[in-house]
Design a protein around this motif. Structure first.
Motif, PDB file in Angstrom:
ATOM      1  N   ASP A   1       8.746  21.882  48.803  1.00  0.00           N
ATOM      2  CA  ASP A   1       7.979  22.247  47.615  1.00  0.00           C
ATOM      3  C   ASP A   1       8.841  22.928  46.570  1.00  0.00           C
ATOM      4  N   ALA A   2       9.978  23.444  46.967  1.00  0.00           N
ATOM      5  CA  ALA A   2      10.904  24.073  46.020  1.00  0.00           C
ATOM      6  C   ALA A   2      12.308  23.966  46.587  1.00  0.00           C
ATOM      7  N   VAL A   3      13.261  23.758  45.703  1.00  0.00           N
ATOM      8  CA  VAL A   3      14.666  23.623  46.088  1.00  0.00           C
ATOM      9  C   VAL A   3      15.514  24.408  45.105  1.00  0.00           C
ATOM     10  N   SER A   4      16.508  25.108  45.622  1.00  0.00           N
ATOM     11  CA  SER A   4      17.486  25.776  44.763  1.00  0.00           C
ATOM     12  C   SER A   4      18.881  25.414  45.252  1.00  0.00           C
ATOM     13  N   VAL A   5      19.800  25.250  44.306  1.00  0.00           N
ATOM     14  CA  VAL A   5      21.189  24.923  44.602  1.00  0.00           C
ATOM     15  C   VAL A   5      22.057  26.027  44.012  1.00  0.00           C
ATOM     16  N   ASP A   6      22.832  26.684  44.866  1.00  0.00           N
ATOM     17  CA  ASP A   6      23.702  27.780  44.445  1.00  0.00           C
ATOM     18  C   ASP A   6      25.131  27.443  44.837  1.00  0.00           C
ATOM     19  N   LEU A   7      26.046  27.614  43.895  1.00  0.00           N
ATOM     20  CA  LEU A   7      27.458  27.330  44.136  1.00  0.00           C
ATOM     21  C   LEU A   7      28.279  28.595  44.035  1.00  0.00           C
ATOM     22  N   LEU A   8      29.377  28.628  44.780  1.00  0.00           N
ATOM     23  CA  LEU A   8      30.306  29.735  44.646  1.00  0.00           C
ATOM     24  C   LEU A   8      30.786  29.817  43.205  1.00  0.00           C
ATOM     25  N   GLU A   9      31.086  31.018  42.778  1.00  0.00           N
ATOM     26  CA  GLU A   9      31.441  31.227  41.373  1.00  0.00           C
ATOM     27  C   GLU A   9      32.622  30.356  40.954  1.00  0.00           C
ATOM     28  N   SER A  10      33.635  30.266  41.797  1.00  0.00           N
ATOM     29  CA  SER A  10      34.814  29.473  41.437  1.00  0.00           C
ATOM     30  C   SER A  10      34.461  27.994  41.350  1.00  0.00           C
ATOM     31  N   VAL A  11      33.611  27.511  42.249  1.00  0.00           N
ATOM     32  CA  VAL A  11      33.215  26.106  42.224  1.00  0.00           C
ATOM     33  C   VAL A  11      32.422  25.801  40.962  1.00  0.00           C
ATOM     34  N   ALA A  12      31.535  26.717  40.579  1.00  0.00           N
ATOM     35  CA  ALA A  12      30.750  26.507  39.358  1.00  0.00           C
ATOM     36  C   ALA A  12      31.642  26.413  38.127  1.00  0.00           C
ATOM     37  N   ARG A  13      32.799  27.055  38.178  1.00  0.00           N
ATOM     38  CA  ARG A  13      33.741  26.976  37.055  1.00  0.00           C
ATOM     39  C   ARG A  13      34.649  25.757  37.163  1.00  0.00           C
ATOM     40  N   GLY A  14      34.523  24.979  38.236  1.00  0.00           N
ATOM     41  CA  GLY A  14      35.363  23.816  38.421  1.00  0.00           C
ATOM     42  C   GLY A  14      36.677  24.120  39.095  1.00  0.00           C
ATOM     43  N   GLU A  15      36.802  25.323  39.680  1.00  0.00           N
ATOM     44  CA  GLU A  15      38.061  25.714  40.310  1.00  0.00           C
ATOM     45  C   GLU A  15      38.012  25.433  41.808  1.00  0.00           C
TER      46      GLU A  15
ATOM     47  N   LEU B   1      29.746  12.539  36.715  1.00  0.00           N
ATOM     48  CA  LEU B   1      30.742  13.488  37.201  1.00  0.00           C
ATOM     49  C   LEU B   1      30.551  14.844  36.544  1.00  0.00           C
ATOM     50  N   ASP B   2      29.333  15.089  36.071  1.00  0.00           N
ATOM     51  CA  ASP B   2      29.001  16.388  35.496  1.00  0.00           C
ATOM     52  C   ASP B   2      28.472  17.282  36.616  1.00  0.00           C
ATOM     53  N   LEU B   3      29.087  18.445  36.788  1.00  0.00           N
ATOM     54  CA  LEU B   3      28.758  19.321  37.914  1.00  0.00           C
ATOM     55  C   LEU B   3      27.314  19.794  37.837  1.00  0.00           C
ATOM     56  N   ALA B   4      26.867  20.247  36.675  1.00  0.00           N
ATOM     57  CA  ALA B   4      25.492  20.742  36.543  1.00  0.00           C
ATOM     58  C   ALA B   4      24.487  19.620  36.770  1.00  0.00           C
ATOM     59  N   GLN B   5      24.757  18.443  36.247  1.00  0.00           N
ATOM     60  CA  GLN B   5      23.845  17.315  36.422  1.00  0.00           C
ATOM     61  C   GLN B   5      23.751  16.906  37.887  1.00  0.00           C
ATOM     62  N   THR B   6      24.860  16.948  38.600  1.00  0.00           N
ATOM     63  CA  THR B   6      24.853  16.578  40.014  1.00  0.00           C
ATOM     64  C   THR B   6      23.992  17.542  40.826  1.00  0.00           C
ATOM     65  N   THR B   7      24.079  18.834  40.548  1.00  0.00           N
ATOM     66  CA  THR B   7      23.246  19.797  41.276  1.00  0.00           C
ATOM     67  C   THR B   7      21.775  19.616  40.920  1.00  0.00           C
ATOM     68  N   ARG B   8      21.480  19.285  39.670  1.00  0.00           N
ATOM     69  CA  ARG B   8      20.078  19.035  39.298  1.00  0.00           C
ATOM     70  C   ARG B   8      19.541  17.794  40.012  1.00  0.00           C
ATOM     71  N   GLU B   9      20.366  16.778  40.154  1.00  0.00           N
ATOM     72  CA  GLU B   9      19.932  15.576  40.872  1.00  0.00           C
ATOM     73  C   GLU B   9      19.646  15.896  42.331  1.00  0.00           C
ATOM     74  N   LEU B  10      20.447  16.753  42.941  1.00  0.00           N
ATOM     75  CA  LEU B  10      20.195  17.159  44.328  1.00  0.00           C
ATOM     76  C   LEU B  10      18.869  17.889  44.438  1.00  0.00           C
ATOM     77  N   ALA B  11      18.594  18.796  43.506  1.00  0.00           N
ATOM     78  CA  ALA B  11      17.338  19.546  43.556  1.00  0.00           C
ATOM     79  C   ALA B  11      16.135  18.639  43.322  1.00  0.00           C
ATOM     80  N   ASP B  12      16.273  17.681  42.415  1.00  0.00           N
ATOM     81  CA  ASP B  12      15.134  16.830  42.069  1.00  0.00           C
ATOM     82  C   ASP B  12      14.778  15.849  43.173  1.00  0.00           C
ATOM     83  N   VAL B  13      15.780  15.358  43.916  1.00  0.00           N
ATOM     84  CA  VAL B  13      15.520  14.288  44.871  1.00  0.00           C
ATOM     85  C   VAL B  13      14.745  14.788  46.089  1.00  0.00           C
ATOM     86  N   ALA B  14      14.800  16.080  46.384  1.00  0.00           N
ATOM     87  CA  ALA B  14      14.141  16.613  47.587  1.00  0.00           C
ATOM     88  C   ALA B  14      12.726  17.096  47.324  1.00  0.00           C
ATOM     89  N   VAL B  15      12.312  17.157  46.068  1.00  0.00           N
ATOM     90  CA  VAL B  15      10.980  17.664  45.714  1.00  0.00           C
ATOM     91  C   VAL B  15      10.184  16.508  45.115  1.00  0.00           C
TER      92      VAL B  15
END
Length: 826
Positions: A288-302, A269-283
């Motif tokens: 050949d490259a994946v980036s995951v970008d979140l809205l600023e409020s979402v990145a803060r957990g809001e 349930l770690d937000l940063a770890q979940t986004t890293r898992e998404l990036a890793d599973v597709a490459v």
């Protein structure tokens, strides 16, 4: 069974071959003029019985004569005929035979008919085999190629010609590497040579390949192969069957990717770890490259806001098999805005997936910033998919997938797969965001209930270490406190509420508040724990009623260690309720765990608590801690305590450095339980800062006390406070004389961060502040004391009580004597 019949799985010989077939010759009138031995074997007639006779007379059943006449007419018309007709055996039974008839014209004579005859069963089997062979090369949808022993192509069928985009004539004589490219060519040739050498067939082996005529598209084929041999055993070559299974392979591959994504995304349930898992599973399987970008409020957990669709995003994860161009352009954790021209900006604004199968050759056009434009030259991506991350109707961010190393651009099927990735990952990200939000709220509550900063104390030098539990466990109820008491004393507290979560944190806050209240009343440590025990029982009863638990089921509990240190006497009084004992390190480095009476945990009720008293030399180290410190990292209690003792006895370090060393030695990166550590190094007030007198309870005691106070404060350079202090001391001594029961009085003055005046007597009668009426002659003394001092109170001892007051030393520099005189006159 006929000895000439083929075995199971063997190809039959040509039934019309001369050594296999029967033959006969008919003249122009249908009479038999030739009859072979094999004809006798098939029909039972010897030559002498048939020569000269008309064939229809003895070979044709009357029922079949119409079919025979039609065959004869066709033969006459076409000068030949082949087919199957029923004939009569010499025994009278009908036999079906295959016929081949050809007209033969001899010089100077009439036309004759040469007939070749074979059993119909053999003819049908041979014709079937010919049809199968013809179908394999002309109509089969599966490719077929026949190779010589040197693996050059002898023949291919039409399906393989369509696959290779070469005709049979063009490919004949070529090697596999002449029409396929890439490292997979060697693999294919190696497998075919193994079939040639061993004879073991190759069955349904999937193999990627690229055609020279279409090098940008990778295909996947299923190959089966077998060795060709002569009847004598000589090797003729190898035949392979080739089926294009690209679509099937990709569908299976996409399904496997989805299954893998389901198991690998959202493991925590770690937000940063979940986004890293998404990036890793597709490459590299999808991109050949994946980036995951979140809205600023979402990145803060809001909570995400709709107005943020065009706002800044934070890069949470990047995974790439290319050069680190994406990471160079936007670093992990960087907050930025996409240029409005980019597909990412459109995806955020329109909240729909975007497929760009072909990108502009200059990747720098994405960036207005010149530095980013320059760094973007390393990005050689040619195809892009951008998918919004949406969960529960809210936009969270976006997923960008790039292709650069492989030549194939993204297709619609890839977009569908990316949308599936995004849908599953967005739900995990939203769950992680919600948990992060709740965890941050719990941590904020927990930290707000803990001491924010510890001031300087004359009695002790303190430092602390507090670490919340791993997020998966939830916040806990560990707490610590340093509470100043009267007489320059200090209370040291460490406690641990049972359980984790908001309820444990809230209970911890209530207990900490209660400890402050009880400490302010100057209760002894064992009395403080007794009152806390009552409070925990009441909280447990309230929780039982609220949650509907059966009566008597304990759902709230805690442990606590409460210590009071007096810097004037160097004595430390301690009591514990189910808590681990403190560690004491003397100034010479001796480490010990004092043998303190172990009271029950708070909440059990009915059992008393006991206090113990230690005398600590100046510079002694007192360590109070919770069980999360000594039981982390898989250590048992004894191992943890021993390691803690080893770290605490190291000399020559500050308390902050000691806290750091304890953390490094005992704690993992993410402790499973809350950790609280409170270190206190004892100090002793110098004798010249303490003045104490014992005097009898007599009418002159107040006058003597005023004189001693004035003399002492003048000697300490606090003459400006003398007048005020004399008034307060006079009132306290007078009360002690009146209500103390005639016991001796003790006056003590302490010069600390404030001026402390204490008057002790043997009575347990407590003074009370009250509002005096206009006609009352007394009752204003304690009112004056409350007005003239910063704090005042009463503490009880085994021998009586002590009334104490504190004066701010700042008053000495502000000259309050005149204001005090005015107050007294009023």
């Amino acid at each position: 069974m006929d000895a000439r019949a083929p075995g199971p799985g063997e190809a039959p010989e040509d039934p019309f071959a001369l050594h296999n077939s029967a033959s006969a010759v008919l003249d122009g009138h249908g009479r038999v003029v030739g009859w072979s031995e094999r004809a006798q074997e098939h029909l039972g007639y010897p030559p002498e019985e048939v020569l000269g006779r008309e064939a229809l007379e003895f070979l044709c059943d009357p029922r079949d004569r119409e079919a025979v006449r039609d065959a004869a007419a066709a033969c006459e018309r076409d000068r030949g005929w082949s087919g199957i007709l029923p004939v009569l055996h010499r025994s009278g039974r009908r036999v079906e035979l295959g016929f081949r008839a050809r007209a033969v014209v001899r010089a100077g004579s009439a036309r004759e008919w040469f007939l070749v005859v074979a059993p119909a069963e053999e003819v049908l089997r041979w014709e079937t085999d010919r049809s199968v062979l013809d179908g394999l090369f002309r109509r089969s949808p599966i490719g077929l190629s026949v190779h010589a022993p040197d693996l050059s192509v002898l023949r291919i069928n039409r399906a393989l010609a369509r696959f290779t985009q070469l005709s049979a004539a063009e490919i004949r004589g070529l090697r596999i590497g002449d029409f396929l490219i890439g490292p997979d060519v060697k693999t294919i040739e190696t497998r075919l040579r193994r079939v040639l050498e061993t004879g073991a067939p190759l069955i349904f082996t999937e193999q990627p390949c690229r055609l020279r005529s279409d090098p940008d598209h990778e295909r996947v084929v299923s190959v089966s192969a077998f060795r060709m041999q002569e009847p004598s055993g000589g090797i003729l070559g190898v035949t392979q069957l080739v089926e294009d299974v690209t679509d099937r392979y990709r569908a299976r591959h996409r399904l496997a990717l989805l299954n893998r994504a389901s198991s690998r995304i959202g493991t925590t349930l770690d937000l940063a770890q979940t986004t890293r898992e998404l990036a890793d599973v597709a490459v590299p399987d999808l991109a050949d490259a994946v980036s995951v970008d979140l809205l600023e409020s979402v990145a803060r957990g809001e909570e995400p806001a709709a107005r943020e669709a065009g706002g800044p995003v934070r890069r949470m994860a990047v995974h790439s098999v290319m050069a680190e161009a994406l990471r160079v352009m936007y670093s992990d954790g960087e907050l930025f805005r996409f240029d409005p021209r980019t597909p990412q900006a459109r995806c955020l604004a329109e909240q729909r997936p975007i497929l760009e199968p072909v990108l502009r050759s200059d990747p720098g056009w994405y960036f207005r910033d010149q530095e980013r434009r320059r760094r973007a030259l390393g990005l050689e991506a040619h195809s892009l998919i951008v998918v919004p991350l949406t969960a529960r109707g809210a936009l969270l961010g976006l997923l960008s997938l790039w292709r650069a190393g492989r030549p194939e651009p993204f297709e619609e099927d890839d977009l569908t797969l990316a949308e599936e990735f995004a849908a599953r990952a967005a739900l995990c990200i939203d769950n992680a965001r919600r948990y992060t939000q709740q965890h941050q709220a719990a941590l904020t509550l927990q930290r707000s209930l803990l001491p924010q900063a510890l001031p300087e104390y004359s009695a002790v030098e303190v430092a602390h270490l507090y670490l919340p539990a791993d997020p998966a466990t939830g916040v806990g109820g560990d707490w610590f406190d340093v509470i100043p008491l009267s007489g320059a004393r200090v209370a040291l507290v460490v406690g641990d509420v049972v359980g984790h979560g908001l309820h444990a944190a809230a209970t911890m806050g209530r207990l900490r508040t209660a400890v402050h209240t009880l400490a302010g009343l100057d209760y002894a440590p064992d009395e403080v724990l007794s009152h806390l025990d009552d409070l925990v029982n009441r909280l447990a009863a309230e929780q039982e009623r609220a949650d509907g638990h059966p009566p008597g089921q304990q759902i709230v509990g805690a442990t606590c260690l409460y210590a009071v240190y007096d810097p004037t006497s160097r004595r430390c009084t301690l009591a514990r309720a189910g808590h681990l004992p403190p560690v004491v390190v003397t100034s010479d480095g001796t480490v010990s765990l004092p043998d303190l009476p172990e009271g029950p945990p708070l909440g059990l009720g009915g059992l008393p608590f006991e206090s113990a008293e230690l005398e600590l030399a100046e510079g002694s180290l007192l360590a109070l801690y919770t069980d999360g410190l000594v039981e982390a990292g898989g250590l048992d209690l004894d191992q943890g305590l021993e390691r803690l003792r080893e770290v605490l006895c190291r000399p020559g370090r500050s308390l902050e450095e000691t806290c750091t060393d304890v953390q490094d030695a005992l704690l993992p990166d993410h402790p499973p339980d809350d950790v609280a550590l409170l270190l206190a190094r004892t100090r002793v007030l110098a004798p010249e800062r303490v003045a104490s007198w014992e005097m009898p309870a007599e009418p002159t005691a107040a006058a003597r006390a005023r004189h001693l106070t004035e003399t002492t404060l003048t000697g300490w350079g606090l003459g400006e406070l003398a007048f005020t202090a004399e008034l307060v001391v006079s009132e306290l001594v007078t009360n002690a004389y009146r209500y103390g029961g005639g016991t001796p009085l003790t006056l003590r003055l302490i010069r600390d961060r404030s001026l402390v005046c204490e008057v002790s007597d043997g009575s347990s009668t407590a003074p009370h502040l009250r509002r005096a009426r206009t006609t009352d002659e007394g009752g204003r003394g304690l009112f004056l004391v409350a007005q003239l001092t910063e704090r005042w109170g009463t503490r009880y001892t085994r021998d009586g009580k002590t009334v104490w007051t504190e004066f701010s030393l700042a008053a000495a520099a502000e000259g309050h004597s005149e204001a005090v005189a005015n107050l007294v006159l009023k």
